[in-house]
Design an enzyme around this catalytic site. Structure first.
Site, short mmCIF file in Angstrom:
data_model
loop_
_atom_site.label_atom_id
_atom_site.label_comp_id
_atom_site.label_asym_id
_atom_site.label_seq_id
_atom_site.Cartn_x
_atom_site.Cartn_y
_atom_site.Cartn_z
CE LYS A 13 -1.94 -1.17 3.93
NZ LYS A 13 -1.25 -2.45 4.21
NE ARG A 88 -4.90 -1.33 9.97
CZ ARG A 88 -3.83 -0.86 9.33
NH1 ARG A 88 -3.85 0.30 8.75
NH2 ARG A 88 -2.74 -1.57 9.28
NE ARG A 127 7.73 -2.04 6.28
CZ ARG A 127 6.42 -2.07 6.43
NH1 ARG A 127 5.63 -1.60 5.49
NH2 ARG A 127 5.89 -2.57 7.52
NE ARG A 161 5.76 0.05 10.24
CZ ARG A 161 4.67 -0.15 9.49
NH1 ARG A 161 4.59 0.40 8.29
NH2 ARG A 161 3.69 -0.88 9.93
NE ARG A 172 1.92 -4.73 11.14
CZ ARG A 172 3.09 -4.53 10.54
NH1 ARG A 172 4.22 -4.91 11.13
NH2 ARG A 172 3.15 -3.95 9.37
P1 AP5 Z 1 4.85 -1.58 1.90
O1 AP5 Z 1 4.45 -0.81 0.70
O2 AP5 Z 1 5.63 -0.86 2.95
O3 AP5 Z 1 3.59 -2.34 2.51
P2 AP5 Z 1 2.28 -1.78 3.21
O4 AP5 Z 1 1.10 -2.43 2.56
O5 AP5 Z 1 2.30 -0.29 3.28
O6 AP5 Z 1 2.48 -2.47 4.62
P3 AP5 Z 1 2.43 -1.89 6.09
O7 AP5 Z 1 3.20 -2.82 6.95
O8 AP5 Z 1 2.80 -0.45 6.13
O9 AP5 Z 1 0.91 -2.06 6.38
P4 AP5 Z 1 0.23 -2.05 7.74
O10 AP5 Z 1 -1.17 -1.98 7.30
O11 AP5 Z 1 0.58 -3.18 8.62
O12 AP5 Z 1 0.87 -0.78 8.49
P5 AP5 Z 1 0.30 0.68 8.78
O13 AP5 Z 1 1.45 1.60 8.79
O14 AP5 Z 1 -0.86 0.98 7.94
O15 AP5 Z 1 5.70 -2.85 1.40
C1 AP5 Z 1 6.36 -3.70 2.33
C2 AP5 Z 1 7.76 -4.06 1.82
O16 AP5 Z 1 7.64 -4.88 0.66
C3 AP5 Z 1 8.60 -2.85 1.40
O17 AP5 Z 1 9.92 -3.07 1.80
C4 AP5 Z 1 8.50 -2.81 -0.13
O18 AP5 Z 1 9.69 -2.34 -0.73
C5 AP5 Z 1 8.25 -4.28 -0.48
N1 AP5 Z 1 7.32 -4.43 -1.59
C6 AP5 Z 1 6.19 -3.69 -1.83
N2 AP5 Z 1 5.56 -4.12 -2.94
C7 AP5 Z 1 6.31 -5.17 -3.41
C8 AP5 Z 1 6.19 -6.04 -4.55
N3 AP5 Z 1 5.16 -5.92 -5.42
N4 AP5 Z 1 7.13 -7.00 -4.71
C9 AP5 Z 1 8.18 -7.13 -3.83
N5 AP5 Z 1 8.35 -6.32 -2.75
C10 AP5 Z 1 7.44 -5.36 -2.54
O19 AP5 Z 1 -0.23 0.49 10.28
C11 AP5 Z 1 0.66 0.24 11.35
C12 AP5 Z 1 -0.12 0.17 12.65
O20 AP5 Z 1 -0.75 1.43 12.91
C13 AP5 Z 1 -1.27 -0.85 12.68
O21 AP5 Z 1 -0.81 -2.15 13.02
C14 AP5 Z 1 -2.18 -0.23 13.75
O22 AP5 Z 1 -1.70 -0.49 15.05
C15 AP5 Z 1 -2.05 1.25 13.48
N6 AP5 Z 1 -3.06 1.76 12.53
C16 AP5 Z 1 -2.83 2.33 11.31
N7 AP5 Z 1 -3.98 2.68 10.71
C17 AP5 Z 1 -4.97 2.30 11.56
C18 AP5 Z 1 -6.39 2.37 11.49
N8 AP5 Z 1 -7.02 2.88 10.40
N9 AP5 Z 1 -7.10 1.89 12.55
C19 AP5 Z 1 -6.49 1.38 13.65
N10 AP5 Z 1 -5.15 1.29 13.77
C20 AP5 Z 1 -4.40 1.74 12.73
MG MG Z 2 2.52 1.09 4.85
#
Ligand code: AP5
Ligand code: MG
Length: 219
Positions: A13, A88, A127, A161, A172
């Site tokens: 994402k 979410r 990552r 992270r 997660r």
């Molecule tokens: P990346 O693009 O970083 O993946 P992502 O989908 O953004 O994954 P996240 O881990 O950021 O998602 P998340 O939902 O767990 O975290 P968030 O910050 O939202 O890609 C990952 C890696 O793979 C990178 O190194 C990239 O280079 C590589 N990659 C990407 N695409 C690729 C491909 N096609 N092929 C190969 N490699 C690839 O949330 C974190 C925390 O915040 C949550 O756990 C929660 O506690 C809180 N939070 C956030 N939003 C909310 C909400 N709305 N409600 C409640 N709690 C929330």
């Molecule tokens: Mg992300």
């Protein structure tokens, strides 16, 4: 154009949202990034969110919806946004409908990145990001061109992270399956959902999303 990027942790994402920002001038609204900024700033919201995030749980709907609502009011969101990590839960999906109606905004697409969960642990544990400008990298899939130097800003400082470990990733993912996947039918009923193969190369995933965005806008 306003879109939601949906997918489990590591689906890509953030990677795709930041490419769309560069290519289309849309703004990435990542609630995860907003919460991490609050944690880094030591604000009250940050202090309440920190432990929940480190354990891989979800921060309360009220807190997240509050920060997202304030962010949507900033001028740049009018140019088109990419929601990354929100909504979410079904409560958040309902809150988003109300927020958008209140602000005179609408959604054009909900793009689900379809991925194989087993591959995501490797994506997440590999990552890292530039500590200075936030550019994202991966030990295997996206190394900086010159080892140890950020492609974008030249910094030599990188960060990982605290929630990017194999154990927390499983929590997660379970949260995603239990609480986030169930919001899809809401958007399917509105005819907004498009599926993209998130296991393809980063550039191919980007092409597939661009093709959707270049399609005919909703009447
Ligand atoms: P990346 O693009 O970083 O993946 P992502 O989908 O953004 O994954 P996240 O881990 O950021 O998602 P998340 O939902 O767990 O975290 P968030 O910050 O939202 O890609 C990952 C890696 O793979 C990178 O190194 C990239 O280079 C590589 N990659 C990407 N695409 C690729 C491909 N096609 N092929 C190969 N490699 C690839 O949330 C974190 C925390 O915040 C949550 O756990 C929660 O506690 C809180 N939070 C956030 N939003 C909310 C909400 N709305 N409600 C409640 N709690 C929330
Ligand atoms: Mg992300």
């Amino acid at each position: 154009m306003n879109i939601i990027l949906l997918g489990p942790p590591g689906a890509g994402k953030g990677t795709q949202a930041s490419q769309l920002e560069d290519e289309r001038g849309m703004v990435q609204l990542s609630t995860g990034d907003m919460l991490r900024a609050a944690v880094a700033a030591g604000s009250e919201v940050g202090m309440r969110a920190k432990r929940v995030m480190e354990a891989g749980g979800l921060v309360s709907d009220a807190i997240v919806t509050g920060i997202l609502s304030a962010r949507l009011d900033e001028e740049d969101a009018r140019a088109g946004f990419i929601l990354d990590g929100y909504p979410r839960t079904t409560a958040q999906a309902g809150a988003l409908d109300a927020l958008l109606a209140e602000k005179g905004m609408r959604l054009d697409h909900v793009i689900e990145l379809v991925v194989d969960e087993e591959a995501l642990v490797e994506r997440i544990t590999g990552r890292f990001t530039c500590a200075s400008c936030g550019e994202g990298y991966h030990d295997r899939f996206k190394q900086p061109a010159a080892e140890g130097v950020c492609d974008v800003c030249g910094s030599a400082e990188f960060a990982r992270r605290p929630d990017d470990n194999a154990e927390t990733v499983r929590t997660r993912m379970a949260e995603y399956r239990a609480k986030t996947e169930p919001i899809l039918p809401h958007y399917e009923a509105l005819g907004l959902v498009r599926h993209v193969d998130g296991m393809a190369d980063i550039a191919e995933v980007n092409d597939a999303i661009e093709t959707i965005l270049d399609g005919k806008p909703r009447g």
